[in-house]
Enzyme design. Structure first.
Site, mmCIF file in Angstrom:
data_model
loop_
_atom_site.group_PDB
_atom_site.id
_atom_site.type_symbol
_atom_site.label_atom_id
_atom_site.label_comp_id
_atom_site.label_asym_id
_atom_site.label_seq_id
_atom_site.Cartn_x
_atom_site.Cartn_y
_atom_site.Cartn_z
ATOM 1 N N ASP A 10 0.843 -1.193 0.000
ATOM 2 C CA ASP A 10 0.000 0.000 0.000
ATOM 3 C C ASP A 10 0.884 1.251 0.000
ATOM 4 O O ASP A 10 2.086 1.178 0.263
ATOM 5 C CB ASP A 10 -0.891 -0.029 1.247
ATOM 6 C CG ASP A 10 -1.724 1.223 1.394
ATOM 7 O OD1 ASP A 10 -2.471 1.545 0.448
ATOM 8 O OD2 ASP A 10 -1.628 1.886 2.437
ATOM 9 N N ASP A 12 -0.294 5.315 0.899
ATOM 10 C CA ASP A 12 -0.518 6.267 1.990
ATOM 11 C C ASP A 12 -0.770 5.546 3.314
ATOM 12 O O ASP A 12 -1.648 4.695 3.411
ATOM 13 C CB ASP A 12 -1.704 7.180 1.662
ATOM 14 C CG ASP A 12 -1.650 8.494 2.436
ATOM 15 O OD1 ASP A 12 -0.798 8.618 3.339
ATOM 16 O OD2 ASP A 12 -2.455 9.391 2.143
#
Length: 256
Positions: A10, A12
């Site tokens: 991932d 953020d």
């Protein structure tokens, strides 16, 4: 700790926090690169092109990657629809450059009247007219696709509306649920795995958000690593029925 041959990661909350650096993230990627372990940043952001995502990582966080390391929900949407029925290539899209570029790259063309698909993603310039066109097309038989169900996005202003909020408006108007592509759905994970060219038991999903990143890995049937540098907390995750495969406070704790 299991040794994995590929990583889905991932952005953020995992690689950075908004505009704030996560020091362990750069070093984590450098360790993967040093061992020549393939990885993909799997993101629900449909607004940016892979080049723009990679440029942000390089310029603002000194994480030296390129577009080949990025897989967005826009790309997953275009890849999925391209394989669904090669004869269907017309689409009406509510979204920004990242989504429209991904669709064009897969040979789709844009049409308002009778498109094969209506795809709704995040669009900061959305108008009533766009919703009207999408609603009428779906009611006339176009297949309804949502890039991802995230209702809110964190930014410097707070929690602002995400793609899921826009999709919900269309859903109400047509009384029909869309097919979602992004995390936590398994579609984006399957497409990302295809890009890596590995088997499920060879890869792991790394993220900070149980409801998107970790749930995506669980739904797809692969191992997961939650890192507590972003959204989810240990107390929140402890209440979940299915636990992540591994839980760490920092990416520096993970032995690649």
């Amino acid at each position: 700790m299991k040794k994995y041959q590929g990583y889905m990661i991932d952005l953020d909350g995992t690689m950075y926090l908004g505009k704030q650096k996560i020091p362990a993230a750069k070093e984590f990627i450098e360790r993967l690169q040093a061992k020549k372990i393939p990885f993909l940043f799997v993101t629900n952001n449909s607004t940016k092109t892979p080049d723009a995502v990679a440029r942000n990582l390089r310029d603002n966080f000194q994480i030296d990657v390129d577009a080949s390391h990025v897989y967005t929900t826009a790309m997953a949407t275009a890849d999925y629809l391209a394989e669904l029925d090669p004869s269907k290539r017309s689409v009406y899209a509510i979204g920004e450059l990242g989504l429209k570029a991904a669709l064009l790259n897969q040979g789709f063309y844009f049409e308002e009247t009778k498109p094969d698909y209506v795809v709704v993603g995040l669009d900061s310039d959305v108008t009533y007219h766009k919703f009207e066109v999408a609603t009428l097309a779906i009611r006339n038989g176009s297949k309804f696709i949502g890039t991802n169900a995230d209702t809110n996005l964190p930014n410097e202003k707070g929690l602002v509306p995400g793609a899921g909020s826009l999709i919900a408006l269309v859903e109400k108007a047509v009384q029909e649920k869309p097919l979602f592509i992004g995390k936590p759905e398994p579609i984006i994970m399957k497409k990302a795995l295809d890009k890596l060219g590995l088997a499920k038991d060879q890869v792991v999903m790394v993220g900070d958000n149980y409801l998107t990143d970790i749930s995506a890995g669980i739904n797809f049937g692969i191992d997961t690593i939650i890192v507590y540098t972003g959204v989810s907390t240990r107390d929140q995750v402890a209440k979940e029925k299915v636990q992540p495969t591994y839980q760490i406070n920092s990416l520096s704790e993970w032995n690649i």
